[in-house]
Design an enzyme around this catalytic site. Sequence first.
Site, PDB file in Angstrom:
ATOM      1  N   HIS A 162      -0.679  68.971  92.442  1.00  0.00           N
ATOM      2  CA  HIS A 162      -1.781  69.701  91.793  1.00  0.00           C
ATOM      3  C   HIS A 162      -2.951  69.857  92.765  1.00  0.00           C
ATOM      4  CE1 HIS A 162       0.464  69.508  88.161  1.00  0.00           C
ATOM      5  NE2 HIS A 162       0.275  68.217  87.939  1.00  0.00           N
ATOM      6  N   LEU A 210     -14.657  90.636  91.629  1.00  0.00           N
ATOM      7  CA  LEU A 210     -13.366  90.224  91.039  1.00  0.00           C
ATOM      8  C   LEU A 210     -13.673  89.257  89.909  1.00  0.00           C
ATOM      9  CD1 LEU A 210     -10.182  89.581  91.178  1.00  0.00           C
ATOM     10  CD2 LEU A 210     -10.813  87.752  92.741  1.00  0.00           C
ATOM     11  N   ASP A 265       3.288  77.684  89.012  1.00  0.00           N
ATOM     12  CA  ASP A 265       4.235  76.632  88.623  1.00  0.00           C
ATOM     13  C   ASP A 265       4.875  75.987  89.853  1.00  0.00           C
ATOM     14  OD1 ASP A 265       5.611  75.056  86.837  1.00  0.00           O
ATOM     15  OD2 ASP A 265       7.161  76.539  86.406  1.00  0.00           O
TER      16      ASP A 265
HETATM   17  C1  IPE Z   1       3.433  76.875  82.596  1.00  0.00           C
HETATM   18  O1  IPE Z   1       4.077  75.940  83.376  1.00  0.00           O
HETATM   19  C2  IPE Z   1       1.990  76.471  82.386  1.00  0.00           C
HETATM   20  C3  IPE Z   1       1.141  76.549  83.559  1.00  0.00           C
HETATM   21  C4  IPE Z   1       1.473  77.038  84.706  1.00  0.00           C
HETATM   22  C5  IPE Z   1      -0.193  76.053  83.363  1.00  0.00           C
HETATM   23  P1  IPE Z   1       4.897  74.741  82.733  1.00  0.00           P
HETATM   24  O2  IPE Z   1       5.447  73.954  83.837  1.00  0.00           O
HETATM   25  O3  IPE Z   1       4.066  74.036  81.735  1.00  0.00           O
HETATM   26  O4  IPE Z   1       6.035  75.541  81.952  1.00  0.00           O
HETATM   27  P2  IPE Z   1       7.484  75.084  81.505  1.00  0.00           P
HETATM   28  O5  IPE Z   1       7.344  73.786  80.779  1.00  0.00           O
HETATM   29  O6  IPE Z   1       8.287  74.929  82.744  1.00  0.00           O
HETATM   30  O7  IPE Z   1       7.977  76.210  80.656  1.00  0.00           O
HETATM   31  C1  IPE Z   2       2.205  73.766  87.456  1.00  0.00           C
HETATM   32  O1  IPE Z   2       3.047  72.866  88.086  1.00  0.00           O
HETATM   33  C2  IPE Z   2       0.870  73.175  87.073  1.00  0.00           C
HETATM   34  C3  IPE Z   2       0.689  72.962  85.640  1.00  0.00           C
HETATM   35  C4  IPE Z   2       1.520  73.293  84.703  1.00  0.00           C
HETATM   36  C5  IPE Z   2      -0.546  72.330  85.240  1.00  0.00           C
HETATM   37  P1  IPE Z   2       3.924  71.834  87.291  1.00  0.00           P
HETATM   38  O2  IPE Z   2       3.114  70.592  87.113  1.00  0.00           O
HETATM   39  O3  IPE Z   2       4.444  72.433  86.041  1.00  0.00           O
HETATM   40  O4  IPE Z   2       5.090  71.557  88.311  1.00  0.00           O
HETATM   41  P2  IPE Z   2       6.639  71.433  88.002  1.00  0.00           P
HETATM   42  O5  IPE Z   2       7.019  72.652  87.229  1.00  0.00           O
HETATM   43  O6  IPE Z   2       6.816  70.182  87.214  1.00  0.00           O
HETATM   44  O7  IPE Z   2       7.282  71.375  89.332  1.00  0.00           O
HETATM   45 MG    MG Z   3       6.125  73.467  85.606  1.00  0.00          MG
END
Ligand code: IPE
Ligand code: IPE
Ligand code: MG
Length: 257
Positions: free
Chosen positions: A53, A147, A36
């Site tokens: 990303h 792995l 995240d």
């Molecule tokens: C969780 O992250 C999903 C992934 C890492 C793929 P999100 O960014 O979607 O989660 P929330 O919305 O902060 O809970």
């Molecule tokens: C995690 O990073 C990747 C996915 C959920 C696909 P985020 O895109 O959720 O990044 P933040 O949480 O908005 O910073």
């Molecule tokens: Mg996120």
Amino acid sequence: MLNSLKDIIKPGSEEEKLADQIDVSRLPQHIAVIMDGNGRWAKKKKLPRIEGHRAGTQSVQEVVEACARIGIKYLTLYAFSKENWKRPKKEVGTLWKLLEEYLKREDKELMKNDLKLKVIGQRREIPDRVRKELERVENLTQNNHRLTIVLALNYGGRAEILDAVKKILEGKKFNSSSLTENQFSQFLYTANTPDPDLLIRTSGELRVSNFLLWQIAYSEIWITQEYWPDFRRKHVLQALVDYQKRERRFGDVQSSS
Ligand code: IPE
Ligand code: IPE
Ligand code: MG
């Protein structure tokens, strides 16, 4: 010291000090990661979210390599949740495209390093081109053993549990008095995969966001403030050192008392 890791870390570095503290006989078998913070990483750098990303794929590569060298057997990466479809269409499209590119670029590396790829989640909604690529790489790597990288894609923990219940009802093989937890687990997407011993979440959020709800019942949780694109080998080692300081009791009393 972890032999194969030694080859890639600098003598005298912080990483070496961390690696020296790790007891190879007590490694987690399975690490699961909620990757995240890509968006916030990009925002901090005044870049579009998608650049976060893109940068995050670099972290994936580093963490995969580190886990393979350390001797971890399963690494589950939460890459796209069922709820992530709510995001702007362009961001969603680019996320799938990045994954497709990753698979096309990394397939040879996966073979070279004896890494197996497995997908969990509801496949049918994954865009056709990406699904085909995923299935190609799953087939290609199915006999690899070092792995297993489990990619959670269009994944939701509640959906997984509900899908399991539906399969059980359709099979008509079990009745309410005979079904055990072990049997139920076999209907989850993660059948035959041990539960995660260690769950890592980056970017400091203190929630599980619908990830592996059944499987993390007794996982040790390690949260770092680092955004995913800044997550490096060093952080994997920090998490392992911390994990090994914990006493896993599984509801029992302390082992020494
Ligand atoms: C969780 O992250 C999903 C992934 C890492 C793929 P999100 O960014 O979607 O989660 P929330 O919305 O902060 O809970
Ligand atoms: C995690 O990073 C990747 C996915 C959920 C696909 P985020 O895109 O959720 O990044 P933040 O949480 O908005 O910073
Ligand atoms: Mg996120």
